[in-house]
Design a protein around this motif. Sequence first.
Motif, PDB file in Angstrom:
ATOM      1  N   LEU A  61       0.828  -1.197   0.000  1.00 36.08           N
ATOM      2  CA  LEU A  61       0.000   0.000   0.000  1.00 36.08           C
ATOM      3  C   LEU A  61       0.867   1.253   0.000  1.00 36.08           C
ATOM      4  CD1 LEU A  61      -2.770   1.339   0.202  1.00 36.08           C
ATOM      5  CD2 LEU A  61      -2.640   1.077   2.680  1.00 36.08           C
ATOM      6  N   LEU A  62       1.967   1.216   0.760  1.00 31.17           N
ATOM      7  CA  LEU A  62       2.864   2.370   0.814  1.00 31.17           C
ATOM      8  C   LEU A  62       3.488   2.654  -0.544  1.00 31.17           C
ATOM      9  CD1 LEU A  62       4.765   1.878   4.204  1.00 31.17           C
ATOM     10  CD2 LEU A  62       2.775   3.298   3.731  1.00 31.17           C
ATOM     11  N   LYS A  73       1.757  22.642   4.566  1.00 32.44           N
ATOM     12  CA  LYS A  73       1.200  22.433   3.234  1.00 32.44           C
ATOM     13  C   LYS A  73       0.219  23.541   2.894  1.00 32.44           C
ATOM     14  CE  LYS A  73       1.673  17.422   3.813  1.00 32.44           C
ATOM     15  NZ  LYS A  73       0.976  16.113   3.875  1.00 32.44           N
ATOM     16  N   GLY A  74      -0.093  23.655   1.620  1.00 28.17           N
ATOM     17  CA  GLY A  74      -1.002  24.688   1.159  1.00 28.17           C
ATOM     18  C   GLY A  74      -2.436  24.399   1.545  1.00 28.17           C
ATOM     19  N   PRO A  75      -3.332  25.380   1.338  1.00 25.62           N
ATOM     20  CA  PRO A  75      -4.752  25.195   1.658  1.00 25.62           C
ATOM     21  C   PRO A  75      -5.341  24.009   0.896  1.00 25.62           C
ATOM     22  CG  PRO A  75      -4.279  27.513   1.243  1.00 25.62           C
ATOM     23  CD  PRO A  75      -3.049  26.745   0.860  1.00 25.62           C
ATOM     24  N   GLY A  76      -6.068  23.171   1.610  1.00 24.52           N
ATOM     25  CA  GLY A  76      -6.704  22.017   0.980  1.00 24.52           C
ATOM     26  C   GLY A  76      -5.800  20.829   0.776  1.00 24.52           C
ATOM     27  N   GLU A  77      -4.510  20.932   1.156  1.00 26.24           N
ATOM     28  CA  GLU A  77      -3.567  19.841   0.926  1.00 26.24           C
ATOM     29  C   GLU A  77      -3.295  19.003   2.172  1.00 26.24           C
ATOM     30  OE1 GLU A  77      -0.007  21.331  -0.783  1.00 26.24           O
ATOM     31  OE2 GLU A  77      -0.997  22.279  -2.483  1.00 26.24           O
ATOM     32  N   GLY A  78      -3.788  19.434   3.315  1.00 22.68           N
ATOM     33  CA  GLY A  78      -3.557  18.663   4.542  1.00 22.68           C
ATOM     34  C   GLY A  78      -4.367  19.228   5.687  1.00 22.68           C
ATOM     35  N   THR A  79      -4.733  18.360   6.632  1.00 25.75           N
ATOM     36  CA  THR A  79      -5.524  18.791   7.793  1.00 25.75           C
ATOM     37  C   THR A  79      -4.647  19.216   8.956  1.00 25.75           C
ATOM     38  OG1 THR A  79      -5.625  16.543   8.689  1.00 25.75           O
ATOM     39  CG2 THR A  79      -7.378  17.203   7.162  1.00 25.75           C
ATOM     40  N   GLY A  80      -3.370  18.844   8.925  1.00 27.49           N
ATOM     41  CA  GLY A  80      -2.512  19.124  10.065  1.00 27.49           C
ATOM     42  C   GLY A  80      -2.723  18.162  11.217  1.00 27.49           C
ATOM     43  N   ASN A 114       0.684   7.693   7.491  1.00 28.06           N
ATOM     44  CA  ASN A 114       0.815   9.129   7.767  1.00 28.06           C
ATOM     45  C   ASN A 114       2.252   9.605   7.586  1.00 28.06           C
ATOM     46  OD1 ASN A 114      -1.885   9.272   8.355  1.00 28.06           O
ATOM     47  ND2 ASN A 114      -1.646   9.444  10.566  1.00 28.06           N
ATOM     48  N   LEU A 115       3.211   8.825   8.104  1.00 27.24           N
ATOM     49  CA  LEU A 115       4.621   9.199   7.958  1.00 27.24           C
ATOM     50  C   LEU A 115       5.059   9.149   6.502  1.00 27.24           C
ATOM     51  CD1 LEU A 115       6.259   7.368  11.015  1.00 27.24           C
ATOM     52  CD2 LEU A 115       5.683   9.799  10.810  1.00 27.24           C
ATOM     53  N   ALA A 116       4.572   8.141   5.770  1.00 27.04           N
ATOM     54  CA  ALA A 116       4.960   8.005   4.361  1.00 27.04           C
ATOM     55  C   ALA A 116       4.418   9.158   3.516  1.00 27.04           C
ATOM     56  CB  ALA A 116       4.455   6.665   3.810  1.00 27.04           C
ATOM     57  N   VAL A 117       3.194   9.573   3.777  1.00 25.34           N
ATOM     58  CA  VAL A 117       2.617  10.693   3.030  1.00 25.34           C
ATOM     59  C   VAL A 117       3.408  11.973   3.276  1.00 25.34           C
ATOM     60  CG1 VAL A 117       0.610  12.235   2.900  1.00 25.34           C
ATOM     61  CG2 VAL A 117       0.284   9.772   2.871  1.00 25.34           C
ATOM     62  N   MET A 154       9.792  15.200  -0.433  1.00 20.94           N
ATOM     63  CA  MET A 154      10.848  14.789  -1.357  1.00 20.94           C
ATOM     64  C   MET A 154      10.551  15.238  -2.784  1.00 20.94           C
ATOM     65  SD  MET A 154      11.840  10.936  -0.005  1.00 20.94           S
ATOM     66  CE  MET A 154      10.150  10.329   0.050  1.00 20.94           C
ATOM     67  N   THR A 155      11.607  15.470  -3.543  1.00 26.85           N
ATOM     68  CA  THR A 155      11.471  15.781  -4.963  1.00 26.85           C
ATOM     69  C   THR A 155      11.772  14.511  -5.754  1.00 26.85           C
ATOM     70  OG1 THR A 155      13.773  16.532  -4.950  1.00 26.85           O
ATOM     71  CG2 THR A 155      12.063  18.206  -4.619  1.00 26.85           C
ATOM     72  N   LYS A 156      12.269  14.639  -6.954  1.00 24.95           N
ATOM     73  CA  LYS A 156      12.612  13.465  -7.761  1.00 24.95           C
ATOM     74  C   LYS A 156      13.753  12.687  -7.107  1.00 24.95           C
ATOM     75  CE  LYS A 156      11.057  15.221 -12.224  1.00 24.95           C
ATOM     76  NZ  LYS A 156      11.442  15.550 -13.616  1.00 24.95           N
ATOM     77  N   ASN A 157      13.812  11.396  -7.416  1.00 23.11           N
ATOM     78  CA  ASN A 157      14.838  10.502  -6.858  1.00 23.11           C
ATOM     79  C   ASN A 157      14.784  10.443  -5.332  1.00 23.11           C
ATOM     80  OD1 ASN A 157      15.875  10.038  -9.488  1.00 23.11           O
ATOM     81  ND2 ASN A 157      17.023  11.977  -9.341  1.00 23.11           N
ATOM     82  N   GLY A 158      13.557  10.442  -4.811  1.00 25.43           N
ATOM     83  CA  GLY A 158      13.383  10.352  -3.370  1.00 25.43           C
ATOM     84  C   GLY A 158      13.702   8.960  -2.860  1.00 25.43           C
ATOM     85  N   LYS A 159      14.175   8.883  -1.624  1.00 26.79           N
ATOM     86  CA  LYS A 159      14.486   7.597  -0.986  1.00 26.79           C
ATOM     87  C   LYS A 159      13.805   7.551   0.379  1.00 26.79           C
ATOM     88  CE  LYS A 159      18.990   7.003  -3.241  1.00 26.79           C
ATOM     89  NZ  LYS A 159      20.453   6.844  -3.039  1.00 26.79           N
ATOM     90  N   LEU A 160      13.058   6.483   0.609  1.00 23.59           N
ATOM     91  CA  LEU A 160      12.359   6.297   1.866  1.00 23.59           C
ATOM     92  C   LEU A 160      12.779   4.951   2.446  1.00 23.59           C
ATOM     93  CD1 LEU A 160      10.196   7.521   3.761  1.00 23.59           C
ATOM     94  CD2 LEU A 160       8.484   6.204   2.502  1.00 23.59           C
TER      95      LEU A 160
END
Length: 405
Positions: free
Chosen positions: A119-120, A222-229, A154-157, A163-169
Motif C-alpha cells: 500500500l505504501l 502544506k497549502g490550503p486544501g492539501e492537509g488537515t494538520g 501518515n509518515l509516508a505521506v 521529497m522531490t525526484k529521486n526520493g528515498k524512503l
Amino acid sequence: MLDEGGRFTGLLCLAQDITGRLVLEEQFRQAQKMEAVGQLAGGVAHDFNNLLTIISGYSELLLDMMGTGNSMRESVTAISEASERAASLTRQLLAFSRKTVLSPKVLDLNDVVRETEKLLRRLIGEDVLLTSVLDAKISKVKVDPGQLGQILMNLAVNARDAMTKNGKLTIETRNVELDREYSRLRPEVQQGQYVMLSMSDNGIGMTAEVKARIFEPFFTTKGPGEGTGLGLAVVLGVVKQSNGHVDVYSEPGLGTTFRIYFPAVEEKESSSKVMDASTPQRGTEKILLVEDEDGVRGLAVLALQTYGYKVLAASNGKEMMRLVEQHQSGFDLMVTDVVMPSMSGPDLAKALRPRFPLMKVLYCSGYTDDAVVRHGLLQENVAFLQKPYTPLALVKRVRQVLDGK
C-alpha cells in the motif's frame, strides 16, 4: 564576594541544569493544547458517531437495493463516501487526543510493515525508492495493528510530500535499549528494552521552528486544501496511548528521520484473525436490542431482521426490563449501548444475568475509550463494536459473538 571593607575578593558562581524542567514545561503546554481539543472531540464524538451510523447505515442499505444501472446510485455512493470521510476525521481527532478505542495485540512489527508495504508503494508513487531494513530477531510489541498501519501511512505521506525526484524512503526495525542518559533528557521515557520502528527520507528537512510544532493539531506547512494538520498529531497520540515514544531528527537539506519506540513484551504473539469479507451468515436467534438513539435503533432492528434474527428492541434499560417480563422464552444475545440514561448497558446485563445466564452480550458505543473505561469494559473477553458502524458490520459482529469468536 566582598570583604568587611567592601573590597572585591572573588566571584562565586552557582549553576543548575534545568534542561529536564524546561522539557517537562514544554510537554505540559503541549498536553494542555491536546487536552483542549481532545475534550472538544470527545464531547461531540458520541452524538456525531450516532448520526454517522444512521447516514452510513442507510446509505449501505440503499446501495444494496439499487441495481448497477440505477440513476441514483452515484448520488447515494457520494453520501456513503462522505460519511466514511467524516468518520475517518472523527477517528483522527480522537486518536491524537489519545481517546480512541485501541485493540492492542502482541505482534511482530516486521509483519505489519510487510503487510503495509504494498500500500505504501502505491501511496508514495514510482518516483520514490522504498527500502525496508527489518531485523529478523526483534522482540514482540503490544500495539493496535490497524493504528500501526495508519502511523506508517501518515509518515509516508509526509515523507513523499517533502521529497522531490529521486526520493528515498527507508523503513527500519531493530531492538534498542533506552538507558538512563536517554531518559534523563526525556523524563517521560522509561528506561528499558524497546523495539524501534524508524522511517527516514532524503527530503527537504525541517527548520528548528517547524520541528518544534509538527505535533501540534492542525499545524501544517502544506497549502490550503492539501492537509488537515492532523497526521503527525495522530501518530503521537497513538504511540503515546500505546506507551511508546517518538523521536525526530531533521535538518534543512538533510532529510528527516522519525524513530518510534514501542516497549518490548515477553507475551506470546496474538493469533491473527482476518475479517471475513463475504456476506455474513443469516441467523434465527433471538436478540435483545437496547439503543437510546431512535435512528440508530431503527437501523439496527432493520439490519438484524433482514438477516433473519428475531429482535426485541427498547430505548433504555428500564424499558427492556419491563419487556422481558412479558416473554417466557430465553434470548441468545443482547446488543446494548454502553452509556444510557437511568441504567447503563453493563448494569442492564448484570440485572438480566440471573434470568438469562447463557445470554451473550455485545456492547456498542459512540463514546471514546474514556467513557468505556469508566464503565469497566476494556477487557479482552468483552465483545465491543465502536460506532459509527454499518448494518453489515453489525450483523457480522453479531454472528461472531453468537458463534463464540
